[in-house]
Design an enzyme around this catalytic site. Structure first.
Site, PDB file in Angstrom:
ATOM      1  N   GLN A 110       2.404  18.906   9.715  1.00 27.69           N
ATOM      2  CA  GLN A 110       0.509  18.628   8.751  1.00 27.69           C
ATOM      3  C   GLN A 110      -0.021  18.767   7.942  1.00 27.69           C
ATOM      4  O   GLN A 110      -0.225  17.950   7.076  1.00 27.69           O
ATOM      5  CB  GLN A 110       0.004  18.132  10.262  1.00 27.69           C
ATOM      6  CG  GLN A 110      -0.283  17.844  10.979  1.00 27.69           C
ATOM      7  CD  GLN A 110      -1.929  18.175  11.731  1.00 27.69           C
ATOM      8  OE1 GLN A 110      -1.568  19.311  11.992  1.00 27.69           O
ATOM      9  NE2 GLN A 110      -2.219  17.479  13.222  1.00 27.69           N
ATOM     10  N   SER A 120      -2.140  11.081   5.356  1.00 30.55           N
ATOM     11  CA  SER A 120      -3.840  12.024   5.680  1.00 30.55           C
ATOM     12  C   SER A 120      -4.144  12.242   5.170  1.00 30.55           C
ATOM     13  O   SER A 120      -5.090  12.449   4.970  1.00 30.55           O
ATOM     14  CB  SER A 120      -2.863  12.750   7.449  1.00 30.55           C
ATOM     15  OG  SER A 120      -1.922  12.229   7.833  1.00 30.55           O
ATOM     16  N   TYR A 139       1.298   6.844  16.264  1.00 34.12           N
ATOM     17  CA  TYR A 139       1.521   5.099  15.037  1.00 34.12           C
ATOM     18  C   TYR A 139       0.991   4.284  17.074  1.00 34.12           C
ATOM     19  O   TYR A 139       1.319   4.077  17.709  1.00 34.12           O
ATOM     20  CB  TYR A 139       2.724   5.655  15.114  1.00 34.12           C
ATOM     21  CG  TYR A 139       3.097   6.448  14.232  1.00 34.12           C
ATOM     22  CD1 TYR A 139       3.187   6.090  13.153  1.00 34.12           C
ATOM     23  CD2 TYR A 139       4.066   7.117  14.682  1.00 34.12           C
ATOM     24  CE1 TYR A 139       2.821   7.703  12.256  1.00 34.12           C
ATOM     25  CE2 TYR A 139       4.450   7.952  13.703  1.00 34.12           C
ATOM     26  CZ  TYR A 139       3.776   7.924  12.872  1.00 34.12           C
ATOM     27  OH  TYR A 139       4.685   8.992  12.089  1.00 34.12           O
TER      28      TYR A 139
END
Ligand code: NAD
Length: 413
Positions: free
Chosen positions: A138, A144, A241
């Protein structure tokens, strides 16, 4: 210049971005610390951070050397927002040498020819869009970090274009009802758009093909629009996803969403399935059924659009409905986009820094999956297929950790 240390340090170069309209930079002064501490030397092109609000002095203060473009391209590793693409800036590709490792956003599936041009130069290329969306990765996930900003900015674009207010206002001159916002696609950009619309006081509804996001949508104060689509137990997919819908399912989705779209003042679309063309969810007929003055902001414009009326990079008036297809939205908020991007890049590069040296072949899935070219060879099979090249054998996954014994996993009841 500082004295050279015993082991040769890897040199990381940060060039100014050359793509038209790109205001971001791949590194920030704030993200430099761990790279320098790990033994790397960082050379930043003079003025590279200017549009993001980072001065040369700020980079130098945190340990970078400020250099010319030629000096930056003499580095071992180039840290970029957009990697070189001959379709945009041929002279940048000419500067590349086989010794270069390039790290940045390469859009390998949208621009396989650019990958091919870089491979011809013999470089090694890491495409940050291919960093897996796992919990561990992340902190390196540029899609993102940048989508978060795009979702926020999409709402501001909508609010600016809407001839109405967003919040409820009770005044002596009458009561103004809150704007009705519909967000389609509740991934990173969508959730950010929901939160921003709520902060501005709108009444928000949101739809996603993955029922798993219902809770997140509701926790932001929006209503989840449930459609009885037969997409299987997990809806359109589970986890991070979604799966692509069939033509039939998409048609049903359009029919079911039509009423909700028609009564919305603002529709923000962010639906995508990784690596596929954006699904068309808002049809021309659905746009025509919206009230004049309504606004659609289609964040998927660059992937073909979630709305049939979208023109990428344009505001289009469709019978009084303003259809906005913004491109490169994160670049319109260059300071924070670059801060987040720079941190993502620094975290990524740190995986390969070893005592001042640089190991591109470190055994790590994040590194393996994002390596599109190694020493001039295209390693990603999907890109190879797009370029008409034969598939290569994928590297064997590392040996799995031994299963813990039954004894150690037993939980006392
Ligand atoms: P994401 O993968 O996190 O979210 C996409 C969401 O769409 C997922 O939750 C998925 O379940 C949902 N979805 C897929 N098919 C759907 C369908 N048929 N109906 C409803 N929902 C569906 O992606 P993201 O990072 O949030 O990005 C969203 C979009 O915004 C992408 O198209 C991305 O390229 C775009 N984007 C644009 C800009 C820009 O500058 N214009 C910047 C960042 C992101």
């Amino acid at each position: 210049m500082s004295e050279a240390s015993a082991a040769p340090s890897v040199v990381l170069g940060v060039p100014a971005e050359s793509r038209a309209g790109e205001r971001r930079v791949a590194m920030s002064p704030a993200a430099l610390g761990p790279l320098i501490k790990a033994g790397a030397r960082v050379i930043v092109e003079s003025g590279a951070g200017a549009q993001a609000g980072f001065t040369d002095a700020a980079f130098a203060d945190k340990g970078a050397v400020i250099g010319t473009r030629d000096e930056v391209f003499a580095a071992d590793v180039l840290l970029m927002v957009r990697t070189p693409d001959p379709a945009h800036e041929p002279t940048e590709v000419d500067r590349l040498k086989p010794s270069h490792t390039v790290v940045g956003m390469a859009a390998p599936f949208a621009a396989p020819e650019a990958v091919s041009a870089l491979a011809a130069k013999g470089v090694t290329l890491f495409s940050l869009e291919l960093v897996p969306r796992t919990t561990r990765a992340q902190s390196m996930d540029v899609l993102s970090s940048q989508a978060n900003i795009a979702g926020y900015k999409a709402v501001l674009l909508a609010a600016e274009a809407l001839p109405k207010l967003f919040p409820l206002m009770t005044t002596a001159a009458g009561t103004i009802p809150p704007a009705k916002v519909l967000v389609i696609g509740a991934g990173v950009a969508g959730l950010s758009a929901i939160a921003t619309s709520r902060r501005l006081g709108a009444v928000v509804e949101a739809y996603d093909v993955r029922p798993a996001v219902k809770e997140e949508i509701e926790s932001l104060g929006a209503r989840f629009v449930e459609l009885p689509l037969e997409t299987g137990q997990e809806g359109g997919g589970s986890g991070a996803y979604a799966q692509q819908l069939s033509e039939e399912q998409l048609k049903k989705q359009q029919e079911l969403l039509a009423k909700t779209v028609a009564k919305s003042d603002v529709v923000i679309t962010t639906a995508q399935v990784q690596g596929a063309k954006a699904p068309v969810i808002v049809t021309q007929e659905m746009v025509a059924a919206m009230a004049p003055g309504s606004v659609i902001v289609d964040l998927a414009a660059e992937q073909g659009g979630n709305c049939a009326a979208t023109v990428a990079g344009e505001h289009t008036d469709v019978g009084g409905v303003n259809v906005i297809g913004p491109v490169n939205v994160p670049s319109t908020v260059p300071t924070h986009s670059s801060l987040m991007y720079g941190k993502n890049v620094a975290n990524f590069v740190q995986l390969m820094l070893t005592d001042g040296g640089f190991n591109r072949d470190v055994d790590d899935d994040v590194i393996r999956e994002s390596m599109v070219i190694r020493d001039g060879e295209v390693r990603n099979n999907r890109v190879r297929e797009m370029l008409g090249l034969q598939a290569i054998a994928e590297p064997a996954p590392p040996e799995p950790e031994p299963e813990p014994s039954a004894e150690s996993t037993e939980v006392s009841s």
